[in-house]
Design an enzyme around this catalytic site. Structure first.
Site, PDB file in Angstrom:
ATOM      1  CE  LYS A 246      -3.804   2.090   2.380  1.00 56.85           C
ATOM      2  NZ  LYS A 246      -4.790   1.917   3.523  1.00 56.85           N
TER       3      LYS A 246
ATOM      4  CB  SER B 256      -8.724   1.398   5.588  1.00 58.14           C
ATOM      5  OG  SER B 256      -9.460   2.584   5.534  1.00 58.14           O
TER       6      SER B 256
ATOM      7  CB  SER C  34      -8.073   3.966   2.483  1.00 56.10           C
ATOM      8  OG  SER C  34      -7.402   3.260   3.366  1.00 56.10           O
TER       9      SER C  34
END
Lengths: 493, 95
Positions: free
Chosen positions: A78, A182, A158
């Site tokens: 990420k 997330s 997210s």
């Protein structure tokens, strides 16, 4: 033999140990899959040379009989994790061009465990969002489609790029971070496993901060066993993060006994929210039946402050964000937009660098922390947070884990819910309370919606009892037998 | 509680985010809707409840106050939008 990109971490580990294929071959297969998956916009930066060099080192260790726990595993990272010398933008324009001079503790531990870096993946800007529509680098597409309908769906957020890459077989696993859901919500939307560990289990050092009292890194994988293997490699005390727990990291994989006989599993009645789709309710009931069939005892419990978790979160998280994001000022890194004075340079830089959702949250955070409103909003929210944590503590006096849905819906279409921030926030109604209380939670794919999209169930545990969470998650996984595949990439035949 | 344009302009200034006047009104509406929704917290009786400010139930550890890092000026400046002779540079702040 299955395609190398279909393997789980556990299967790839066995295959490498048995010399059925090399780490290089595993990396090459995933690099090719990463290139094929480009239309999803999951990867922001591809690092194939680095992947091949890391795979070569893995092959050398395996040849010497010194294989490490994650040797040769090609991962997507990420974009919130600082990776030394590799662009790290947190999905924001304000960090354009930022190549950190250091490596985050969690990614550093993964590389030390032999893992291979494929690249950096997209996310909602500064991890603020539940659909990956707030990425400065364009939205990410979910590899799943409604059958007979080619409209793109959101991957959740997210950690949407992470979830999309793992679901599309463009990474064997990925790192995610979870501040209010997330990791778990995108895992549910993309039909994969996502685990948020206990606050303090993984170091936050080198992870771009959103809300420091809530943020936690975790694994996103295609099986519960893989989550256990990868979490072990990510976790552990770090003197550089004073909130990281000085506790030993158990062998999580050993906890996957499949045996949950006699465990008491709490079913929180307040999670039956108004307007919850019948199919989510039905999936939850199937989950209850599965754990009952495995010998566990479901017991109804009450988490009476559930409905206040989201509003408390939307004070606490923006307040912490407004403080954390003060560092983006155009002086030390990232974007600078000139101005006549220093203040004007700050204001221009931050106006152009932050997208609308980040701006909204900074303003809310600034407001609730400002003189005259601090007690009414921020202090109040922190007190409600105490009561929410107490509710969970009381529940865990009566049970060993909780079972709930992960999200109130399946993935929705790109563009839906964009004009109503509160409707978007409601995505996290089942996940946010877990962050407020600092507890571990996992989302496991458990079935398909009527529209043919994946739905997850969430298991929540006591602080630092990821072992039980994984064990119960493993039983749900086996009972569900989730074998559906996304539309993308198209199957081989 | 409804936020007016002036309040939005004030918090934007506090947050150092330039906000064109045309965006004040729509943003005031959006933020008011969010704050209105948040205000349901008023229904919860929190009298005498300790605020929870950390996700961890741990005591913050103490350590010696000593230098543990350094000698990396150039590495740090490499990401600076503007740097000169080993310093970050900013627009003139002293007349």
């Amino acid at each position: 033999m299955a395609a190398l990109t279909d393997l789980t971490i556990a299967e790839a580990r066995d295959g490498l140990a048995a010399r059925k294929f090399s780490a290089r071959e595993l990396a090459e297969a995933h690099i090719a899959a990463m290139v094929r998956a480009r239309p999803l916009n999951a990867y922001l930066v591809e690092t194939p040379e680095r992947a091949l060099a890391m795979a070569a080192a893995s092959d050398a260790r395996i040849a010497r009989g010194e294989a490490l726990p994650m040797d040769g595993m090609p991962l997507a990272i990420k974009d919130l994790f600082c990776t030394e010398g590799v662009l790290t933008t947190a999905g924001s324009r304000i960090l354009a061009g930022f190549a950190p001079p250091y490596e985050s503790t969690v990614t550093g531990k993964l590389w030390q465990a032999g893992a291979v870096m494929l690249g950096k993946v997209n996310m909602d800007e500064f991890a603020m969002g539940s659909s990956n529509a707030t990425c400065a680098h364009g939205a990410v597409e979910n590899p799943w489609r409604r059958p007979g309908d080619n409209r793109p769906l959101v991957p959740g957020g997210s950690s949407g790029g992470s979830a999309a890459a793992v679901a599309a077989r463009a990474a064997i696993a990925a790192t995610g971070t979870d501040t209010g859901g997330s990791i778990r919500q995108p895992a549910s939307f993309c039909g994969i496993v996502g685990m948020k560990p206990t606050y303090g289990r993984c170091s936050r050092w080198g992870i771009v901060a959103f809300a420091s009292s809530l943020d936690q890194a975790g694994p996103m994988t295609r099986s519960v066993r893989d989550a256990a293997i990868m979490l072990k490699a990510m976790a552990g005390h770090d003197p550089k993060d004073s909130t990281s727990a000085p506790l030993p990291v158990p062998d999580f994989e050993a906890a996957l006994t499949g045996e949950i006989k006699g465990l008491r599993i709490g079913i929180p009645r307040e999670y039956r929210i108004e307007g919850m789709p019948a199919e989510i309710e039905a999936l939850w009931q199937r989950g209850i039946d599965w754990i009952k069939a495995a010998g566990a005892e479901p017991i109804e419990i009450s988490l009476k402050l559930t409905k206040y978790a989201l509003p408390a979160y939307y004070i606490i998280a923006p307040a912490e964000a407004s403080s954390n994001l003060a560092r983006y000022d155009g002086v030390r890194f990232g974007l600078r937009v000139p101005g006549q004075s220093l203040d004007e340079m700050y204001e221009n830089t931050r106006a152009e660098g932050f997208g609308p959702e980040v701006r909204r949250r900074i303003l809310i955070g600034t407001y609730v922390l400002s003189a005259g409103y601090y007690d009414a909003y921020y202090l109040k929210a922190q007190q409600v947070r105490t009561l929410i944590a107490r509710d969970f503590a009381a529940a865990f006096e009566r049970c060993d884990a909780l079972l709930t849905p992960t999200a109130p819906s399946a993935a929705f279409a790109l563009g839906e819910k964009q004009d109503d921030p509160i409707a978007m926030y409601l995505n996290d109604v089942f996940t946010v309370p877990v962050n407020l209380a600092g507890l571990p939670g996992i989302s496991v794919p458990a079935g398909l919606s009527a529209e043919g999209l994946p739905l997850g169930l969430q298991v929540i545990g006591r602080a630092f009892d990821e072992a039980t969470v994984l064990r119960v998650g493993g039983v749900i996984e086996s009972a569900a037998g989730f074998a559906a595949r996304p539309a993308l990439p198209p199957g081989d035949g | 509680m409804a936020l007016d344009k002036a309040t939005v302009a004030r918090i934007a200034a506090l947050a150092r985010i330039k906000l064109p006047p045309s965006e004040q009104e729509p943003l005031a509406r959006e933020l008011s809707a969010i704050l209105g929704w948040i205000e349901q917290l008023g229904e919860v009786d929190t009298a005498g409840i300790e605020p929870m400010s950390s996700g961890a139930a741990l005591r913050l550890p103490m350590r010696e106050d000593e230098i543990t890092d350094g000698d990396c000026r150039d590495k740090i400046l490499v990401n600076a939008p503007a740097a000169e002779r080993g310093f970050f540079t900013v627009p003139k702040v002293v007349e």
